[in-house]
Write a protein that holds these residues in place. Structure first.
Motif, PDB file in Angstrom:
ATOM      1  N   GLU A   1       0.723  -0.945  -0.299  1.00 44.61           N
ATOM      2  CA  GLU A   1       0.246  -0.148   0.108  1.00 44.61           C
ATOM      3  C   GLU A   1       0.249   0.984  -0.120  1.00 44.61           C
ATOM      4  O   GLU A   1       1.936   1.722   0.153  1.00 44.61           O
ATOM      5  N   LYS A   2       0.477   2.328  -0.565  1.00 41.48           N
ATOM      6  CA  LYS A   2       1.017   3.778  -1.159  1.00 41.48           C
ATOM      7  C   LYS A   2       0.964   4.228   0.696  1.00 41.48           C
ATOM      8  O   LYS A   2      -0.389   4.463   1.844  1.00 41.48           O
ATOM      9  N   THR A   3       2.262   4.480   1.342  1.00 40.68           N
ATOM     10  CA  THR A   3       2.419   5.274   2.584  1.00 40.68           C
ATOM     11  C   THR A   3       2.993   6.939   2.647  1.00 40.68           C
ATOM     12  O   THR A   3       4.101   6.353   1.624  1.00 40.68           O
ATOM     13  N   SER A   4       2.362   7.818   3.239  1.00 44.12           N
ATOM     14  CA  SER A   4       2.673   9.095   3.493  1.00 44.12           C
ATOM     15  C   SER A   4       3.652   8.746   4.073  1.00 44.12           C
ATOM     16  O   SER A   4       4.152   8.617   4.964  1.00 44.12           O
ATOM     17  N   PRO A   5       4.580   9.658   3.253  1.00 46.11           N
ATOM     18  CA  PRO A   5       6.007  10.357   3.773  1.00 46.11           C
ATOM     19  C   PRO A   5       6.037  10.798   5.341  1.00 46.11           C
ATOM     20  O   PRO A   5       6.459  10.224   6.940  1.00 46.11           O
ATOM     21  N   PRO A   6       4.270  11.733   5.911  1.00 44.86           N
ATOM     22  CA  PRO A   6       4.122  11.713   7.553  1.00 44.86           C
ATOM     23  C   PRO A   6       3.841  10.416   8.244  1.00 44.86           C
ATOM     24  O   PRO A   6       4.148  10.361   9.157  1.00 44.86           O
ATOM     25  N   LYS A   7       3.395   9.687   7.937  1.00 49.53           N
ATOM     26  CA  LYS A   7       3.029   8.637   8.086  1.00 49.53           C
ATOM     27  C   LYS A   7       4.087   7.728   8.710  1.00 49.53           C
ATOM     28  O   LYS A   7       4.857   6.698   9.504  1.00 49.53           O
ATOM     29  N   ILE A   8       5.618   6.950   7.533  1.00 52.44           N
ATOM     30  CA  ILE A   8       6.360   6.734   7.555  1.00 52.44           C
ATOM     31  C   ILE A   8       7.365   7.213   8.366  1.00 52.44           C
ATOM     32  O   ILE A   8       8.150   6.664   9.649  1.00 52.44           O
ATOM     33  N   CYS A   9       7.702   8.779   9.048  1.00 52.99           N
ATOM     34  CA  CYS A   9       8.014   9.598   9.845  1.00 52.99           C
ATOM     35  C   CYS A   9       7.418   9.370  11.652  1.00 52.99           C
ATOM     36  O   CYS A   9       8.343   8.816  12.156  1.00 52.99           O
ATOM     37  N   SER A  10       6.170   8.691  11.468  1.00 56.70           N
ATOM     38  CA  SER A  10       5.751   8.591  12.887  1.00 56.70           C
ATOM     39  C   SER A  10       6.243   7.069  12.858  1.00 56.70           C
ATOM     40  O   SER A  10       6.337   7.513  14.039  1.00 56.70           O
ATOM     41  N   ALA A  11       5.939   6.279  12.409  1.00 58.01           N
ATOM     42  CA  ALA A  11       6.414   5.273  12.416  1.00 58.01           C
ATOM     43  C   ALA A  11       8.037   5.167  12.796  1.00 58.01           C
ATOM     44  O   ALA A  11       8.540   4.662  13.727  1.00 58.01           O
ATOM     45  N   LEU A  12       8.175   5.919  12.167  1.00 54.76           N
ATOM     46  CA  LEU A  12      10.251   6.049  12.273  1.00 54.76           C
ATOM     47  C   LEU A  12      10.251   6.780  14.446  1.00 54.76           C
ATOM     48  O   LEU A  12      11.208   5.907  15.029  1.00 54.76           O
ATOM     49  N   PHE A  13       9.463   7.422  14.639  1.00 51.36           N
ATOM     50  CA  PHE A  13      10.262   8.158  15.895  1.00 51.36           C
ATOM     51  C   PHE A  13       9.251   7.642  17.170  1.00 51.36           C
ATOM     52  O   PHE A  13       9.604   7.427  17.358  1.00 51.36           O
ATOM     53  N   LEU A  14       7.771   6.869  16.885  1.00 48.49           N
ATOM     54  CA  LEU A  14       7.475   5.558  17.486  1.00 48.49           C
ATOM     55  C   LEU A  14       8.512   4.621  18.008  1.00 48.49           C
ATOM     56  O   LEU A  14       8.508   4.613  18.915  1.00 48.49           O
ATOM     57  N   LEU A  15       8.675   4.480  17.343  1.00 45.00           N
ATOM     58  CA  LEU A  15      10.022   3.187  16.910  1.00 45.00           C
ATOM     59  C   LEU A  15      11.135   3.580  17.792  1.00 45.00           C
ATOM     60  O   LEU A  15      12.110   2.694  18.976  1.00 45.00           O
TER      61      LEU A  15
ATOM     62  N   PHE B   1       5.319  13.059  19.532  1.00 42.62           N
ATOM     63  CA  PHE B   1       5.290  13.607  18.347  1.00 42.62           C
ATOM     64  C   PHE B   1       5.289  12.864  17.642  1.00 42.62           C
ATOM     65  O   PHE B   1       4.337  13.183  16.285  1.00 42.62           O
ATOM     66  N   GLY B   2       5.721  11.594  17.884  1.00 45.52           N
ATOM     67  CA  GLY B   2       5.045  10.310  16.776  1.00 45.52           C
ATOM     68  C   GLY B   2       3.902  10.419  16.312  1.00 45.52           C
ATOM     69  O   GLY B   2       3.216  10.066  15.447  1.00 45.52           O
ATOM     70  N   GLU B   3       3.374   9.761  18.149  1.00 45.77           N
ATOM     71  CA  GLU B   3       1.424   9.961  17.583  1.00 45.77           C
ATOM     72  C   GLU B   3       1.121  10.816  16.896  1.00 45.77           C
ATOM     73  O   GLU B   3      -0.026  11.010  15.859  1.00 45.77           O
ATOM     74  N   ALA B   4       1.009  12.267  17.108  1.00 48.71           N
ATOM     75  CA  ALA B   4       0.229  13.355  16.607  1.00 48.71           C
ATOM     76  C   ALA B   4       0.550  13.280  15.502  1.00 48.71           C
ATOM     77  O   ALA B   4       0.485  13.752  14.229  1.00 48.71           O
ATOM     78  N   LEU B   5       2.108  13.364  14.487  1.00 52.19           N
ATOM     79  CA  LEU B   5       2.986  12.877  13.668  1.00 52.19           C
ATOM     80  C   LEU B   5       1.896  12.034  12.486  1.00 52.19           C
ATOM     81  O   LEU B   5       1.284  11.828  11.460  1.00 52.19           O
ATOM     82  N   LEU B   6       1.204  10.884  13.081  1.00 50.60           N
ATOM     83  CA  LEU B   6       0.198   9.956  12.865  1.00 50.60           C
ATOM     84  C   LEU B   6      -1.267  10.513  12.975  1.00 50.60           C
ATOM     85  O   LEU B   6      -1.799  10.495  11.885  1.00 50.60           O
ATOM     86  N   VAL B   7      -1.820  10.888  13.778  1.00 55.66           N
ATOM     87  CA  VAL B   7      -2.923  11.929  13.744  1.00 55.66           C
ATOM     88  C   VAL B   7      -2.842  12.662  12.569  1.00 55.66           C
ATOM     89  O   VAL B   7      -4.090  13.101  11.617  1.00 55.66           O
ATOM     90  N   PHE B   8      -1.545  13.785  12.058  1.00 59.60           N
ATOM     91  CA  PHE B   8      -2.156  14.274  11.540  1.00 59.60           C
ATOM     92  C   PHE B   8      -1.884  13.584   9.895  1.00 59.60           C
ATOM     93  O   PHE B   8      -2.926  14.619   8.713  1.00 59.60           O
ATOM     94  N   SER B   9      -1.016  12.300   9.323  1.00 59.49           N
ATOM     95  CA  SER B   9      -0.861  11.281   8.296  1.00 59.49           C
ATOM     96  C   SER B   9      -3.065  10.853   8.499  1.00 59.49           C
ATOM     97  O   SER B   9      -3.124  11.049   7.081  1.00 59.49           O
ATOM     98  N   GLU B  10      -3.206  11.084   9.192  1.00 61.95           N
ATOM     99  CA  GLU B  10      -4.620  10.057   9.626  1.00 61.95           C
ATOM    100  C   GLU B  10      -5.641  11.562   9.080  1.00 61.95           C
ATOM    101  O   GLU B  10      -6.341  11.285   8.802  1.00 61.95           O
ATOM    102  N   ARG B  11      -5.883  12.240   9.106  1.00 63.20           N
ATOM    103  CA  ARG B  11      -6.220  13.415   9.316  1.00 63.20           C
ATOM    104  C   ARG B  11      -5.750  14.155   7.889  1.00 63.20           C
ATOM    105  O   ARG B  11      -6.905  14.453   7.314  1.00 63.20           O
ATOM    106  N   LYS B  12      -5.112  13.841   7.115  1.00 68.10           N
ATOM    107  CA  LYS B  12      -4.882  14.781   5.889  1.00 68.10           C
ATOM    108  C   LYS B  12      -4.983  13.275   5.004  1.00 68.10           C
ATOM    109  O   LYS B  12      -5.654  13.701   4.170  1.00 68.10           O
TER     110      LYS B  12
END
Length: 296
Positions: free
Chosen positions: A119-133, A283-294
């Motif tokens: 699946e196509k994954t947005s850059p904010p979601k990838i960054c979110s996963a990296l921050f959470l990890l 911050f990682g989860e906030a990015l995830l929220v942003f990617s979901e809203r986008k």
């Protein structure tokens, strides 16, 4: 409609906060560390309340065929793993630490979507996963209250959460509603945890629990059972009324207020390094929220 959504969101946050604080009190302050009994009680109360709600016509449960049960069985096994491992981890870890590790399950989901489902994954979601990890990976090395068993069970918990959400999104399981899934989860959990109570030693060890006959223990356990059901119900209501981005924002807000208040109520030692890991996870989860809203 906007007022209704706001009311549902606030109800969800209240249930989330009260549920986590009550569970933490029972597990850490009263030290009721018998997960098969504690989680068995919670799922029994939840299952009974959901069954009564169904009989009263407040909810609709349709999937009762054998094929539906067998299809959902692996997810129900993972659900038991989630609540059992989560209970053991929460009894040893501070709530902010537990939630940061819990959030790392999103890394598994994101990795599965990217690598296996292509699946196509947005850059904010990838960054979110990296921050959470990164937050979850750095925490064990910077936690002044480090507990090996707590982290072990937290890892088992997040792996089960990730696998459960992947199964939940499977095409074969789409015909099951959220209520159907939860009803089967409750039924299977009660049976499996009841069978596991004796082999794990919880059934007889609980007789030595010092607060077994104290009213504050009884009251807290009753509250945990009802709050768990209300949290489940309010979560489903939240998801049915709101777009994924709005839902993610309310969940994030609930986690922030729960983490913040828990540090005032329970013994939590935060160094600058630990706080940095928690903020990185936030911050990682906030990015995830942003990617979901986008995306919505």
């Amino acid at each position: 409609m906007c007022m209704k959504k706001c009311l549902v969101g606030l109800t969800f946050c209240t249930c989330y906060l009260a549920s986590y604080l009550t569970n933490k009190y029972v597990l850490s302050v009263l030290k009721f560390t018998y997960p098969t009994l504690f989680q068995g009680w919670q799922t029994l109360v939840g299952g009974l309340l959901l069954h009564v709600s169904w009989k009263l016509g407040w909810v609709e449960i349709n999937s009762r065929s054998r094929s539906d049960v067998l299809t959902w069985l692996p997810a129900s096994v993972l659900f038991v793993g989630i609540i059992y491992a989560g209970s053991r981890a929460l009894s040893r870890l501070a709530i902010p630490v537990f939630l940061t590790l819990h959030n790392a399950a999103e890394v598994i989901i994101c990795g599965h979507q990217k690598c296996f489902r292509k699946e196509k994954t947005s850059p904010p979601k990838i960054c979110s996963a990296l921050f959470l990890l990164a937050a979850a990976g750095c925490l064990p090395f910077n936690d002044s209250q480090f507990d090996p068993d707590g982290y072990f069970w937290a890892v088992i918990h997040l792996l089960c959460v990730g696998a459960y959400k992947i199964l939940q999104k499977s095409q074969k399981l789409n015909k099951l509603s959220d209520i159907d899934q939860q009803y089967l989860n409750y039924l299977f959990s009660v049976v499996l945890l009841a069978l596991a109570a004796h082999p794990t030693g919880d059934l007889f060890s609980v007789l030595d629990f010092p607060f077994l006959y104290f009213y504050r223990f009884h009251g807290s356990c009753c509250a945990s059972g009802f709050l768990g059901f209300f949290l489940m119900f309010s979560t489903m209501k939240l998801k049915s009324l709101m777009a994924p981005g709005q839902c993610a924002a309310w969940i994030f807000f609930a986690k922030v207020i729960t983490s913040g208040l828990s540090m005032l109520l329970f013994d939590t030692i935060l160094t600058r390094e630990t706080m940095g890991c928690l903020l990185l996870g936030g911050f990682g989860e906030a990015l995830l929220v942003f990617s979901e809203r986008k995306g919505s």
